[in-house]
Design an enzyme around this catalytic site. Structure first.
Site, PDB file in Angstrom:
ATOM      1  N   GLU A  46      -7.066  -2.387  -5.677  1.00  0.00           N
ATOM      2  CA  GLU A  46      -6.213  -1.294  -6.105  1.00  0.00           C
ATOM      3  C   GLU A  46      -5.061  -2.249  -6.967  1.00  0.00           C
ATOM      4  OE1 GLU A  46      -7.118   2.776  -3.093  1.00  0.00           O
ATOM      5  OE2 GLU A  46      -5.148   1.480  -3.168  1.00  0.00           O
ATOM      6  N   SER A 101       1.165  -1.644   0.093  1.00  0.00           N
ATOM      7  CA  SER A 101      -0.014  -0.300   0.278  1.00  0.00           C
ATOM      8  C   SER A 101       0.759   1.106   0.351  1.00  0.00           C
ATOM      9  CB  SER A 101      -1.011  -0.018   1.370  1.00  0.00           C
ATOM     10  OG  SER A 101      -0.208   0.194   2.383  1.00  0.00           O
ATOM     11  N   ASN A 106      -6.585   4.186   0.765  1.00  0.00           N
ATOM     12  CA  ASN A 106      -5.596   5.241   1.973  1.00  0.00           C
ATOM     13  C   ASN A 106      -5.497   6.980   2.079  1.00  0.00           C
ATOM     14  OD1 ASN A 106      -4.924   3.149   3.594  1.00  0.00           O
ATOM     15  ND2 ASN A 106      -3.350   2.669   2.205  1.00  0.00           N
ATOM     16  N   HIS A 130      -3.852  -3.883  -4.901  1.00  0.00           N
ATOM     17  CA  HIS A 130      -3.583  -3.893  -3.098  1.00  0.00           C
ATOM     18  C   HIS A 130      -4.765  -4.139  -3.045  1.00  0.00           C
ATOM     19  CE1 HIS A 130      -3.913  -1.039  -0.276  1.00  0.00           C
ATOM     20  NE2 HIS A 130      -3.475  -1.725   0.097  1.00  0.00           N
TER      21      HIS A 130
END
Ligand code: CAA
Length: 293
Positions: free
Chosen positions: A160, A127, A199, A148
């Site tokens: 992702e 990440s 995130n 991800h």
């Protein structure tokens, strides 16, 4: 076989790293019908992962969410190996979910590139590190990307897929297609940016949550309650930090700061305090909250 990745040629998935993320990603692949190998240098981690997954599947069966025949078949499609060379040699698609340390990942990608068949995509679940940082050590930068997953990977739908400048369209299509076949809802991120998309959203919420608490506006428990009861989030930002791991959150923040150099992006002092005390959240029994199990 052509060295171009193709979803139809993906039969065997290798997941590197038997932690919470790696093991659950592997399980998701096996439940979707793939042959899965989980590789970790630690025999102990592999044994623990195998036991935890079997327990998870038992729970899913006893709660009526899955059929025993399906979970048994999926568990039977999983192999556990300590040798990365052996594990890579038969892989059509690799998802690396090892520790978030660049040098470790570079070593892993070098080994994977040496031993995996030419058509295999090498993806990282990282990440914090864009795949361009590991692609250059391989002879197949076009077949490297981020893939991800979110914690807990058995449950969260988002994946992702992040391309770097050299990632080929075939690689992107294969990774997106594989995520869909794994029952996920992939999103494509066209360019490497710190935090990708999810995130970044979470980071904004977390920053505000930490500030409100730090300023004495509300207790962290009440901030969590607001996120759940006013915004409909399944967990508050503090509960989520404990789930993801205070160490992981700290590392993400530190990596973000190193990319931007902006002191405002440093980990929040309250977070650093927990981190330095070894209070990593659920996995150590103590984070923002105390856990009895
Ligand atoms: N592993 C696998 N499955 C789990 C799990 C885990 N750690 N925790 C919960 N579940 C599943 C189980 O099936 C569980 O049911 P059982 O306990 O009966 O088996 C089911 O979810 C429901 O769990 P709970 O009743 O404990 O609680 P819940 O309804 O609140 O659901 C949750 C739990 C799915 C984790 C939910 O709270 C949630 O969606 N939380 C937000 C998670 C989130 O935001 N994740 C993203 C983190 S950020 C990240 O991962 C990115 C990064 O780069 C670090």
């Amino acid at each position: 076989m052509s060295s171009k990745p193709n979803l139809e040629n993906v039969k065997r998935i290798l997941v590197v790293g038997a932690g919470a993320m790696g093991s659950q990603i592997g399980m998701v692949g096996a439940l979707a019908g793939y042959q899965v190998t989980i590789q970790d240098i630690s025999e102990d981690m592999l044994t623990k992962a195998q036991a935890a997954l079997a327990e998870r599947m038992d729970r899913n069966v006893s709660k009526g969410r899955m059929e025993r025949t399906d979970t048994d078949a999926a568990l039977g499609r999983m192999n556990y190996l300590t040798s990365i060379q052996d594990a890579a040699s038969t892989a059509d698609f690799v998802i690396e979910a090892a520790v978030e340390k660049l040098e470790t990942k570079r070593g892993i990608f070098q080994e994977l590139d040496r031993h995996a068949p030419p058509h295999a995509v090498l993806a990282t679940n990282s990440s914090t590190l864009g795949s361009s940082q590991v692609a250059d050590i391989t002879g197949r930068a076009d077949r490297v990307c981020n893939m991800h997953f979110f914690n807990p990977a058995l449950v969260m739908k988002c994946v992702e897929v992040v391309r770097h400048e050299q990632t080929s369209q075939e690689t992107v299509d294969t990774a997106m297609g594989l995520a869909e076949r794994m029952g996920k809802s992939p999103i494509l991120i066209n360019r490497e940016i710190p935090g990708f998309v999810a995130n970044r959203l979470l980071g904004a919420l977390r920053t505000e949550a930490l500030k409100l608490y730090d300023d004495g506006i509300a207790s962290f428990q009440d901030i969590d309650t607001a996120a759940k009861t006013a915004l409909g989030h399944p967990m508050g930002p503090y509960e989520l930090m404990d789930l993801v791991g205070i160490d992981v959150v700290h590392l993400i923040r530190q990596a973000h700061f190193e990319e931007t150099g902006d002191p405002a992006d440093l980990p929040h002092p309250a977070l650093t305090e927990l981190y330095e005390a070894g209070h990593y959240g659920r996995k150590t029994g103590q984070g923002w909250y105390t856990y009895s199990e």
